[in-house]
Design a protein around this motif. Structure first.
Motif, mmCIF file in Angstrom:
data_model
loop_
_atom_site.group_PDB
_atom_site.id
_atom_site.type_symbol
_atom_site.label_atom_id
_atom_site.label_comp_id
_atom_site.label_asym_id
_atom_site.label_seq_id
_atom_site.Cartn_x
_atom_site.Cartn_y
_atom_site.Cartn_z
ATOM 1 N N ASN A 1 0.775 -1.242 0.000
ATOM 2 C CA ASN A 1 0.000 0.000 0.000
ATOM 3 C C ASN A 1 0.803 1.287 0.000
ATOM 4 O O ASN A 1 0.259 2.359 0.247
ATOM 5 C CB ASN A 1 -0.981 0.043 1.175
ATOM 6 C CG ASN A 1 -2.226 -0.747 0.856
ATOM 7 O OD1 ASN A 1 -2.671 -0.757 -0.286
ATOM 8 N ND2 ASN A 1 -2.751 -1.440 1.833
ATOM 9 N N GLY B 1 2.078 2.350 -2.611
ATOM 10 C CA GLY B 1 1.788 2.921 -3.931
ATOM 11 C C GLY B 1 2.697 2.380 -5.028
ATOM 12 O O GLY B 1 2.821 2.985 -6.088
ATOM 13 N N LYS B 2 3.305 1.221 -4.791
ATOM 14 C CA LYS B 2 4.242 0.646 -5.782
ATOM 15 C C LYS B 2 3.577 0.417 -7.135
ATOM 16 O O LYS B 2 4.080 0.848 -8.162
ATOM 17 C CB LYS B 2 4.807 -0.701 -5.279
ATOM 18 C CG LYS B 2 5.648 -0.611 -4.034
ATOM 19 C CD LYS B 2 6.225 -1.971 -3.662
ATOM 20 C CE LYS B 2 5.159 -2.986 -3.252
ATOM 21 N NZ LYS B 2 4.425 -2.605 -2.031
ATOM 22 N N SER B 3 2.440 -0.288 -7.097
ATOM 23 C CA SER B 3 1.783 -0.606 -8.371
ATOM 24 C C SER B 3 1.319 0.659 -9.080
ATOM 25 O O SER B 3 1.354 0.742 -10.313
ATOM 26 C CB SER B 3 0.600 -1.545 -8.141
ATOM 27 O OG SER B 3 1.055 -2.751 -7.561
ATOM 28 N N SER B 4 0.900 1.649 -8.299
ATOM 29 C CA SER B 4 0.463 2.910 -8.910
ATOM 30 C C SER B 4 1.639 3.605 -9.590
ATOM 31 O O SER B 4 1.503 4.176 -10.670
ATOM 32 C CB SER B 4 -0.134 3.839 -7.852
ATOM 33 O OG SER B 4 -1.135 3.179 -7.122
ATOM 34 N N ASN C 1 6.026 9.143 -2.043
ATOM 35 C CA ASN C 1 4.694 9.213 -2.643
ATOM 36 C C ASN C 1 3.729 9.586 -1.526
ATOM 37 O O ASN C 1 3.308 8.741 -0.762
ATOM 38 C CB ASN C 1 4.350 7.828 -3.240
ATOM 39 C CG ASN C 1 3.023 7.808 -3.968
ATOM 40 O OD1 ASN C 1 2.563 8.830 -4.464
ATOM 41 N ND2 ASN C 1 2.413 6.632 -4.040
ATOM 42 N N LEU D 1 0.632 9.986 0.166
ATOM 43 C CA LEU D 1 -0.726 9.509 -0.134
ATOM 44 C C LEU D 1 -1.828 10.411 0.412
ATOM 45 O O LEU D 1 -2.969 10.313 0.014
ATOM 46 C CB LEU D 1 -0.935 8.089 0.379
ATOM 47 C CG LEU D 1 -0.080 7.001 -0.278
ATOM 48 C CD1 LEU D 1 -0.644 5.636 0.027
ATOM 49 C CD2 LEU D 1 0.035 7.186 -1.763
ATOM 50 N N ASN E 1 4.235 11.849 -7.044
ATOM 51 C CA ASN E 1 2.917 11.383 -6.671
ATOM 52 C C ASN E 1 2.311 10.585 -7.830
ATOM 53 O O ASN E 1 2.059 11.120 -8.903
ATOM 54 C CB ASN E 1 2.040 12.586 -6.321
ATOM 55 C CG ASN E 1 0.712 12.159 -5.761
ATOM 56 O OD1 ASN E 1 -0.009 11.407 -6.401
ATOM 57 N ND2 ASN E 1 0.401 12.591 -4.562
ATOM 58 N N GLN F 1 -6.620 6.278 -9.972
ATOM 59 C CA GLN F 1 -7.922 5.651 -10.092
ATOM 60 C C GLN F 1 -8.987 6.726 -10.122
ATOM 61 O O GLN F 1 -8.839 7.777 -9.527
ATOM 62 C CB GLN F 1 -8.158 4.706 -8.915
ATOM 63 C CG GLN F 1 -7.272 3.486 -8.998
ATOM 64 C CD GLN F 1 -7.248 2.754 -7.692
ATOM 65 O OE1 GLN F 1 -6.864 3.308 -6.666
ATOM 66 N NE2 GLN F 1 -7.668 1.518 -7.717
HETATM 67 N N1 LIG Z 1 -4.307 9.593 -2.913
HETATM 68 C C1 LIG Z 1 -3.373 8.794 -3.443
HETATM 69 N N2 LIG Z 1 -3.541 7.477 -3.318
HETATM 70 C C2 LIG Z 1 -2.604 6.668 -3.841
HETATM 71 C C3 LIG Z 1 -1.463 7.162 -4.505
HETATM 72 N N3 LIG Z 1 -0.702 6.111 -4.900
HETATM 73 C C4 LIG Z 1 -1.375 5.009 -4.493
HETATM 74 N N4 LIG Z 1 -2.515 5.344 -3.871
HETATM 75 C C5 LIG Z 1 -3.522 4.419 -3.334
HETATM 76 O O1 LIG Z 1 -2.939 3.617 -2.329
HETATM 77 C C6 LIG Z 1 -3.421 2.281 -2.427
HETATM 78 C C7 LIG Z 1 -2.276 1.316 -2.616
HETATM 79 O O2 LIG Z 1 -1.649 1.585 -3.845
HETATM 80 P P1 LIG Z 1 -0.881 0.444 -4.632
HETATM 81 O O3 LIG Z 1 -0.277 1.102 -5.829
HETATM 82 O O4 LIG Z 1 -1.742 -0.744 -4.856
HETATM 83 O O5 LIG Z 1 0.243 0.078 -3.561
HETATM 84 P P2 LIG Z 1 1.178 -1.202 -3.483
HETATM 85 O O6 LIG Z 1 0.520 -2.141 -2.548
HETATM 86 O O7 LIG Z 1 2.446 -0.660 -2.913
HETATM 87 O O8 LIG Z 1 1.334 -1.730 -4.862
HETATM 88 C C8 LIG Z 1 -4.388 2.258 -3.587
HETATM 89 O O9 LIG Z 1 -5.687 2.388 -3.097
HETATM 90 C C9 LIG Z 1 -4.000 3.475 -4.395
HETATM 91 O O10 LIG Z 1 -5.085 4.004 -5.103
HETATM 92 C C10 LIG Z 1 -1.321 8.592 -4.619
HETATM 93 O O11 LIG Z 1 -0.372 9.114 -5.181
HETATM 94 N N5 LIG Z 1 -2.312 9.350 -4.063
#
Ligand SMILES: Nc1nc2c(ncn2[C@@H]2O[C@H](COP(=O)(O)OP(=O)(O)O)[C@@H](O)[C@H]2O)c(=O)[nH]1
Ligand SMILES: [Mg+2]
Length: 479
Positions: free
Chosen positions: A15, A17-20, A146, A148, A173, A405
């Motif tokens: 969570n 934000g890696k995948s994002s 990043n 959040l 971000n 998203q």
């Molecule tokens: N507000 C906001 N939410 C983010 C951002 N990057 C990721 N998220 C949210 O954080 C959650 C986890 O992101 P994800 O990319 O799946 O993280 P991972 O588990 O590290 O791959 C998701 O609900 C994303 O929508 C960002 O830059 N801003």
């Protein structure tokens, strides 16, 4: 794995934000962004391809499972030259370390590291452990902050801590990053390992060339739209003996007007789909208050886009003079002077583009039939409005982060999809000469002719789109 292609493993807590980040950097809006923590157990590779060739690769990893154990192991084996490889060899079959091995494998193969942290959270001991063990891998590494949420309280502490273990620390971000910020991040990657510099230099150049090509393609799509829209007309043939009263004529006129508008809406939608494809967007959501979801013929669109009255009159006059004909400011088959039309149109319920003023109705009677033709559009403002909306659409497509998203309303909108308040539209900001060039191009397009202005029109549009995707976006977006 091709050794020439820079590869970066994305690591960090679930969570963070890696995948994002991967979705945004690879412009892949189909990467499943998993809200549930810890569900990614493998490392997935996402190449960035230009002309079918991978120019760089990102590996989305599950994050560390046992950071404390790994750090301990690293410290005990400090004499190993290649710690990631050694760790992998020692733990390949160990189920307890399956996530850790999935993460270590790309590193053993020579990948660099991008650590993603959520800068809105306090730094914990586990974070320090991870930073230290990433340092010990000896791989080139960058940290991405990043944030959040809008909580900036911990950012300075993160900067300090990360600076000790990483070659570069950047705020990025995943939901907001624009093209310019992506390029800036890639440029910063050059500095994390000098040996990567020539490769990454080429990668960034390939990105920039590809971007320019997308802008060129978007200009093509827009010019195509304008040519089609400005020659589009609708026809209805009715037997004279079936035509009763004038009311019937009026209802034919109304239906034709609806068909004309529908046809133009469809042409716009087709061009938008093309533009979206140029910028690799599959998921597309626009806020309900965006000018992009308002009807093309709505009062709001008319009010915010296109030229102002004065500019319209000047530009149309220039175009009319150049083509040798009078400007057709026809209103429902009647002819008004320019001043009358503009004066009557603006502020009216339907706006200048409203029902009656869009195009001229032509009725011809031959051999017992009446032929009703509505179009092509003769309203001089219409092409400017359509052009402005196309530019607005490009601005959105160019600057919307692929990792964002639709549901995330918290990320401030950096895409100017509400019309800039201080000016009506993008074309309004151009100078009078450019207005004339555009008006002449439109006049030729209406006649289905090639215009000598086309090259200049391409330059004008190319430069607007270029500016919108570089640093100049911020001044508009703050409006
Ligand atoms: N507000 C906001 N939410 C983010 C951002 N990057 C990721 N998220 C949210 O954080 C959650 C986890 O992101 P994800 O990319 O799946 O993280 P991972 O588990 O590290 O791959 C998701 O609900 C994303 O929508 C960002 O830059 N801003
Ligand atoms: Mg993930």
């Amino acid at each position: 794995m091709e050794a020439q292609v820079p590869t970066l493993a994305i690591v960090g807590h679930p969570n963070a934000g890696k995948s994002s980040v991967v979705a945004t950097l690879t412009e892949n809006d189909r990467i499943a962004i998993d809200k549930r923590a810890g569900t990614t157990t493998r490392s997935d590779e996402y190449p960035v391809e230009i002309d079918g060739k991978a120019v760089m690769r990102f590996v989305d990893t599950p994050g560390f499972q046992n950071p404390t154990d790994i750090l301990e192991w690293f410290q005990q084996h400090a004499d190993e030259i290649d710690l990631p490889r050694a760790f992998l060899n020692a733990h390949t079959d160990d189920r307890l370390y399956s996530h850790d091995c999935a993460l270590m494998r790309p590193l053993a193969d020579g990948a660099g590291i991008i650590l993603v942290v959520d800068g809105s959270k306090r730094i914990k001991e586990k974070d320090r452990t991870e930073m230290e063990l990433l340092r010990l891998t000896g791989r080139p590494r960058m940290a991405i902050l990043n944030n959040l949420t809008s909580n900036a309280k911990h950012m300075a502490a993160w900067q300090d801590a990360l600076n000790k273990s990483f070659n570069s620390v950047r705020e990025f971000n995943a939901h907001r990053a624009t093209y310019a910020e992506r390029i800036a991040l890639l440029n910063a990657l050059k500095t994390i390992d000098q040996r990567w510099e020539p490769m990454l230099h080429e990668t960034v150049r390939a990105f920039e060339r590809d971007w320019q090509r997308r802008i060129d393609h978007s200009v093509d799509s827009i010019l195509d739209l304008l040519r089609k829209a400005l020659t589009f007309k609708v026809v209805k043939i009715v037997k004279v003996n079936e035509l009763g009263s004038d009311r019937e004529r009026e209802s034919i006129r109304q239906r034709l007007n609806e068909s004309l508008q529908d046809g133009l809406r469809t042409l716009e939608t087709e061009a938008q789909t093309e533009i979206r494809t140029h910028f690799k967007h599959h998921v597309w959501n626009v806020a309900p208050d965006s000018l992009l979801v308002k009807d093309l013929f709505s009062d709001e669109v008319e009010r915010h886009l296109g030229l102002n009255r004065h500019q319209t009159v000047l530009a149309s006059a220039a175009a009319g003079a150049a083509t040798g004909g009078a400007i057709d400011l026809g209103v429902g088959g009647l002819s008004f002077g320019a001043g009358t039309l503009i004066g009557a149109g603006v502020g009216g319920v339907l706006g200048v583009l409203g029902t009656s003023q869009l195009a001229k109705l032509d009725i011809q009677r031959t051999l017992g039939v009446e032929r009703f033709t509505l179009g092509p559009v003769s309203n001089p403002r219409f092409p400017f409005v359509l052009l402005d909306r196309s530019i607005l659409y490009c601005a959105r497509a160019m600057n919307w982060a692929h990792g964002r998203q639709a549901a995330d309303e918290s990320a401030p909108n950096r895409v100017p999809d509400q019309a800039p308040k201080k000016q009506r539209g993008f074309t309004e900001a151009l100078d009078g000469e450019d207005h004339k060039v555009l008006a002449k191009f439109f006049a030729a397009a209406r006649k289905g002719k090639h215009s000598p202005q086309e090259q200049r029109v391409r330059e004008i549009l190319g430069s607007i789109l270029h500016d919108l995707s570089t640093d100049k976006i911020d001044s508009r977006a703050s409006l």
